[in-house]
Structures are given as structure tokens and as C-alpha cells.
Design a protein around this motif. Structure first.
Motif, PDB file in Angstrom:
ATOM      1  N   HIS A 222       0.833  -1.198   0.000  1.00  0.00           N
ATOM      2  CA  HIS A 222       0.000   0.000   0.000  1.00  0.00           C
ATOM      3  C   HIS A 222       0.874   1.256   0.000  1.00  0.00           C
ATOM      4  N   THR A 223       1.942   1.237   0.780  1.00  0.00           N
ATOM      5  CA  THR A 223       2.877   2.354   0.809  1.00  0.00           C
ATOM      6  C   THR A 223       3.568   2.500  -0.540  1.00  0.00           C
ATOM      7  N   LEU A 224       3.992   1.378  -1.117  1.00  0.00           N
ATOM      8  CA  LEU A 224       4.669   1.425  -2.410  1.00  0.00           C
ATOM      9  C   LEU A 224       3.749   2.002  -3.481  1.00  0.00           C
ATOM     10  N   TYR A 225       2.480   1.603  -3.446  1.00  0.00           N
ATOM     11  CA  TYR A 225       1.514   2.132  -4.406  1.00  0.00           C
ATOM     12  C   TYR A 225       1.365   3.645  -4.244  1.00  0.00           C
ATOM     13  N   MET A 226       1.268   4.091  -3.005  1.00  0.00           N
ATOM     14  CA  MET A 226       1.131   5.528  -2.764  1.00  0.00           C
ATOM     15  C   MET A 226       2.344   6.283  -3.294  1.00  0.00           C
ATOM     16  N   MET A 227       3.524   5.777  -3.001  1.00  0.00           N
ATOM     17  CA  MET A 227       4.739   6.489  -3.386  1.00  0.00           C
ATOM     18  C   MET A 227       4.949   6.520  -4.893  1.00  0.00           C
ATOM     19  N   ARG A 228       4.627   5.423  -5.549  1.00  0.00           N
ATOM     20  CA  ARG A 228       4.876   5.342  -6.991  1.00  0.00           C
ATOM     21  C   ARG A 228       3.749   5.931  -7.828  1.00  0.00           C
ATOM     22  N   LYS A 229       2.511   5.766  -7.388  1.00  0.00           N
ATOM     23  CA  LYS A 229       1.368   6.121  -8.230  1.00  0.00           C
ATOM     24  C   LYS A 229       0.615   7.380  -7.774  1.00  0.00           C
ATOM     25  N   VAL A 230       0.439   7.529  -6.463  1.00  0.00           N
ATOM     26  CA  VAL A 230      -0.428   8.598  -5.960  1.00  0.00           C
ATOM     27  C   VAL A 230       0.346   9.872  -5.640  1.00  0.00           C
ATOM     28  N   TYR A 231       1.473   9.754  -4.948  1.00  0.00           N
ATOM     29  CA  TYR A 231       2.237  10.948  -4.587  1.00  0.00           C
ATOM     30  C   TYR A 231       2.529  11.845  -5.797  1.00  0.00           C
ATOM     31  N   PRO A 232       2.970  11.272  -6.931  1.00  0.00           N
ATOM     32  CA  PRO A 232       3.250  12.136  -8.090  1.00  0.00           C
ATOM     33  C   PRO A 232       2.030  12.926  -8.565  1.00  0.00           C
ATOM     34  N   GLU A 233       0.814  12.376  -8.366  1.00  0.00           N
ATOM     35  CA  GLU A 233      -0.399  13.100  -8.741  1.00  0.00           C
ATOM     36  C   GLU A 233      -0.569  14.372  -7.907  1.00  0.00           C
ATOM     37  N   PHE A 234       0.026  14.370  -6.707  1.00  0.00           N
ATOM     38  CA  PHE A 234      -0.053  15.520  -5.809  1.00  0.00           C
ATOM     39  C   PHE A 234       1.244  16.328  -5.829  1.00  0.00           C
ATOM     40  N   GLY A 235       2.067  16.077  -6.833  1.00  0.00           N
ATOM     41  CA  GLY A 235       3.290  16.844  -7.003  1.00  0.00           C
ATOM     42  C   GLY A 235       4.455  16.407  -6.141  1.00  0.00           C
ATOM     43  N   LEU A 236       4.341  15.248  -5.489  1.00  0.00           N
ATOM     44  CA  LEU A 236       5.414  14.760  -4.620  1.00  0.00           C
ATOM     45  C   LEU A 236       6.147  13.610  -5.314  1.00  0.00           C
ATOM     46  N   LYS A 237       7.357  13.871  -5.752  1.00  0.00           N
ATOM     47  CA  LYS A 237       8.166  12.863  -6.421  1.00  0.00           C
ATOM     48  C   LYS A 237       9.418  12.593  -5.593  1.00  0.00           C
ATOM     49  N   ILE A 238       9.474  11.444  -4.966  1.00  0.00           N
ATOM     50  CA  ILE A 238      10.593  11.080  -4.105  1.00  0.00           C
ATOM     51  C   ILE A 238      11.840  10.900  -4.976  1.00  0.00           C
ATOM     52  N   PRO A 239      12.950  11.548  -4.635  1.00  0.00           N
ATOM     53  CA  PRO A 239      14.120  11.608  -5.518  1.00  0.00           C
ATOM     54  C   PRO A 239      15.049  10.400  -5.485  1.00  0.00           C
ATOM     55  N   VAL A 240      14.626   9.297  -4.891  1.00  0.00           N
ATOM     56  CA  VAL A 240      15.476   8.101  -4.836  1.00  0.00           C
ATOM     57  C   VAL A 240      14.708   6.906  -5.372  1.00  0.00           C
ATOM     58  N   GLU A 241      15.445   5.833  -5.642  1.00  0.00           N
ATOM     59  CA  GLU A 241      14.801   4.608  -6.112  1.00  0.00           C
ATOM     60  C   GLU A 241      14.018   3.981  -4.966  1.00  0.00           C
ATOM     61  N   ILE A 242      12.832   3.469  -5.284  1.00  0.00           N
ATOM     62  CA  ILE A 242      11.974   2.863  -4.263  1.00  0.00           C
ATOM     63  C   ILE A 242      11.765   1.397  -4.613  1.00  0.00           C
ATOM     64  N   TYR A 243      12.120   0.517  -3.683  1.00  0.00           N
ATOM     65  CA  TYR A 243      11.974  -0.920  -3.874  1.00  0.00           C
ATOM     66  C   TYR A 243      10.885  -1.470  -2.956  1.00  0.00           C
TER      67      TYR A 243
END
Length: 380
Positions: A222-243
Motif C-alpha cells: 500500500h505504501t509502495l503504491y502511494m509512493m509510486r502512483k499517488v504521490y506524483p499526482e499531488f506533485g510529490l516525487k521522491i528523488p530516490v529509487e523505491i523498492y
């Protein structure tokens, strides 16, 4: 029945313009995990309402909207590719605006707003968590990997065990590992339809996430989905690779960096695909490759697998609500039992919690229910 074209357009946008593709074949209703309760399964009817722009007033349909686990089974089986879970979320947004909500979800959101976590744990609980993982929570200069501690990690021993297992494997290979301060990823806010609250909440955690410099390892789908799919929709793009941790472990095994020792005869092992990991993120082969490379284990598949997995019942915010009617986890346990596997593995802390709780009242031949990382950590 009041037709509102603004509602129709809103739900059309929410579904990425797939709403109009539905031709009412009923496949969604047949594959919905709530189909065991015919009296509350209204998927097809709800889609027709959405096409007309109708906000349901029937309490049974409203109850169905809030009981949906957003597992995505309907969308995976839809022959026209209608994004049904997004339509469900769209209806939840509308119902939130009308103050027609699930009381348990409302309580959860208030806990998150007031205590910054949806479980309501205290500062003393957080202190105990830090002490239990002291070697990981203390300041570590330039870590090679950062482990994201799901908010459930503070009070749930299952999540804590996954963190320990992943960190044990990485540290054994010589990597410097640290755990981030536990925080909620906001998935319960997203699934509840509280868009404004989600935007506000993300603004409070964005500073920390934007400062990350080491790859981030996440154990919650659920966290991975939020970080990869939802956060960018709200302008939040985490600057590191997410596994996801299974992706990293598989990468280490495939590269030859991680070699597993023989631990005797393990026997038959099967794997449950978490909905968000398999359907939403398409991560299905990595966990299987790990299990197939475990000495002494023989991998067996269950009847439903990959994007056709069965839901455990915890998604869509249901982990915070009282389960009533269909107990979804029991169907998965039956399939695991039929596979003759002695070990049921998965890669989601919520799935593990649902299965471990359900097995207390459902007799099965399964000896152990475990995360994939736990099995790997035993053999290093």
C-alpha cells in the motif's frame, strides 16, 4: 433517481475516461470477493449509476461502497478495462462531502489527524519501537539503504519482524541500513476519499521524503503504491529509487550477491499475491523467484494467483473496520490448504495479519504463515 451530469463527468475523469466503456456484462459482480453475499454486491449497478451521474441513496449500496476492499479483482477481469476501483473512490469522495461515511473510517481519520497515525498509538509506544530496533533507528552516516517503517510497525510485531528480516539480510551482506521514523503513507486517507486531507497530510511529510539520498525499501504494498502512483499526482516525487523488499531481495539473489545456505528439508511452500502488489503494481515474479531459489523448498501454486489472486479482506481501509459478513481470508486459506503446502508465504503485513488471525478459527494443515523475507533471513 436524480441524474447529475456533473457527477457523471467527475466520475468519468476519476476513471480516466473508462467509465463509458462498460456494457454491463456483469463480470465485475461475478469476480467481486463480496459476491458471496448477493444481498450487498452492487458493482454492476453502481457502474450504471455512475454512467447516469446518480449518487445512490439506498443504504445497501452505500454500505457496499464503504465495504469495498479496492482489491481490483473487478478491474482485472473487466473485458473493457473499466477502472472500477477509481469509480468507487470517486463515490467515496462524493459521500465524504455529504458526510455519509463509515464511522470506523471516520474515527481512523481523526486519529491520524490528531495523533499523526491511524492506529492511535502513543509516544511511549513509539519509544518502545525505537528501543526494539535501536541498532537501526540510531543515526547512521550515509546508509546504503533506508527502510520505510510502515505506521503499523510501531505496534504490530509482524511489521517489525519484516523490518528485522530485511535489515538482517542487508547487513549480513555488508550494507549500512537505517530505519526511517515510522509514518503513515496516507493510503487510508486516499482510499477514504478525503482528497483535501490527503493533500494537507502530504505537505507535512514531503520535506523529509524529498531530502532522502539513499534507496528506499518498503515492505507495505500500500505504501509502495502511494509512493509510486499517488504521490506524483499531488506533485510529490521522491528523488530516490523505491523498492519493495521482494524486488531488492530478488535482485540480490539474481546477481549472486545473496547466496542462501541449505537449511534442511523445508517442504512445500506456496505464495499469496497481495492485491496491491500484483494487480496495481504488477510485482508477481520476484517473490516466486526468491521462493524457487530457497534450498530444501518446493514451490507450489494456488488456484488463484498473480493478477487473479484472492483478496485477504484488509484493503480499502477495511483493516481499520470491523469485518462483517464474508470473511475473505478464509477462502485463501482453503486454497492454501488444498495446495498441500506447509508454509503459506506472502509479502504484505496486512495479508499476514488477516491470515494469522483467521487461521485461529479455521482448521488447516498449514504449519506456518510467514513473509518471504523471514524465510530468506533464516538461510543466510
Amino acid at each position: 433517481m436524480k441524474i447529475d451530469f456533473s457527477v457523471r463527468e467527475r466520475l468519468m475523469r476519476k476513471s480516466l475516461n473508462t467509465l463509458g466503456l462498460c456494457f454491463q456484462c456483469g463480470t465485475c459482480t461475478a469476480t467481486c470477493p463480496l459476491s458471496g453475499e448477493a444481498s450487498i454486491n452492487y458493482v454492476r449497478k453502481l457502474i450504471k449509476y455512475a454512467q447516469y451521474g446518480v449518487v445512490p441513496s439506498d443504504e445497501k449500496i452505500i454500505d457496499f461502497i464503504w465495504r469495498c476492499t479496492t482489491c481490483g479483482s473487478c478491474a482485472s477481469s473487466c473485458p473493457r478495462g473499466v477502472d472500477i476501483p477509481s469509480i468507487i473512490r470517486g463515490y467515496r469522495e462524493i459521500l465524504q462531502e455529504k458526510r455519509i461515511t463509515d464511522p470506523k473510517i471516520t474515527e481512523t481519520l481523526w486519529r491520524l489527524y490528531e495523533a499523526r497515525n491511524p492506529w492511535g498509538y502513543s509516544s511511549s509506544d513509539l519509544k518502545k519501537f525505537r528501543l526494539s530496533l535501536k541498532e537501526l533507528t540510531q543515526s547512521i552516516q550515509k546508509p546504503d539503504y533506508l527502510l520505510f517503517a510502515c505506521c503499523s510497525s510501531v505496534i504490530d510485531p509482524i511489521s517489525q519482524r519484516i523490518i528485522r528480516s530485511v535489515s538482517t539480510v542487508l547487513k549480513n551482506l555488508g550494507y549500512r541500513v537505517a530505519v526511517l521514523e515510522p509514518m503513515c503513507c496516507g493510503h487510508v486517507i486516499y482510499d477514504s476519499g478525503e482528497t483535501a486531507f490527503l493533500e494537507e497530510y502530504l505537505s507535512t511529510i514531503s520535506d523529509l521524503l524529498l531530502r532522502l539520498e539513499a534507496p528506499l525499501v518498503v515492505h507495505s504494498p500500500h505504501t509502495l503504491y502511494m509512493m509510486r502512483k499517488v504521490y506524483p499526482e499531488f506533485g510529490l516525487k521522491i528523488p530516490v529509487e523505491i523498492y519493495h523488499h521482494t524486488q531488492l531481495l530478488n535482485e540480490l539473489i539474481s546477481s549472486g550477491k545473496l547466496k542462501l545456505r541449505t537449511g534442511g528439508e523445508i517442504g512445500l511452500v506456496t505464495y499469496h499475491d497481495p492485491c496491491y502488489l500484483s494487480r496495481y503494481l504488477r510485482i508477481t515474479e520476484e517473490p516466486r523467484h526468491i521462493l524457487e531459489n530457497i534450498p530444501g523448498a518446493k514451490y507450489v501454486e494456488m488456484e488463484h494467483s498473480r493478477e487473479y489472486t484472492l483478496c485477504c479482506g484488509a484493503g480499502g481501509g477495511r483493516i481499520f473496520s470491523e469485518e462483517k459478513g464474508v470473511r475473505m481470508a478464509i477462502y485463501r486459506l482453503k486454497e492454501a490448504n488444498d495446495s498441500n503446502a506447509k508454509i503459506l508465504s506472502t509479502a504484505c503485513q496486512f495479508c499476514l495479519r488477516m491470515f494469522i488471525d483467521e487461521v485461529k478459527i479455521f482448521k488447516t494443515n498449514i504449519v506456518e504463515i510467514i513473509d518471504v523475507s523471514d524465510l530468506v533471513a533464516r538461510l543466510i
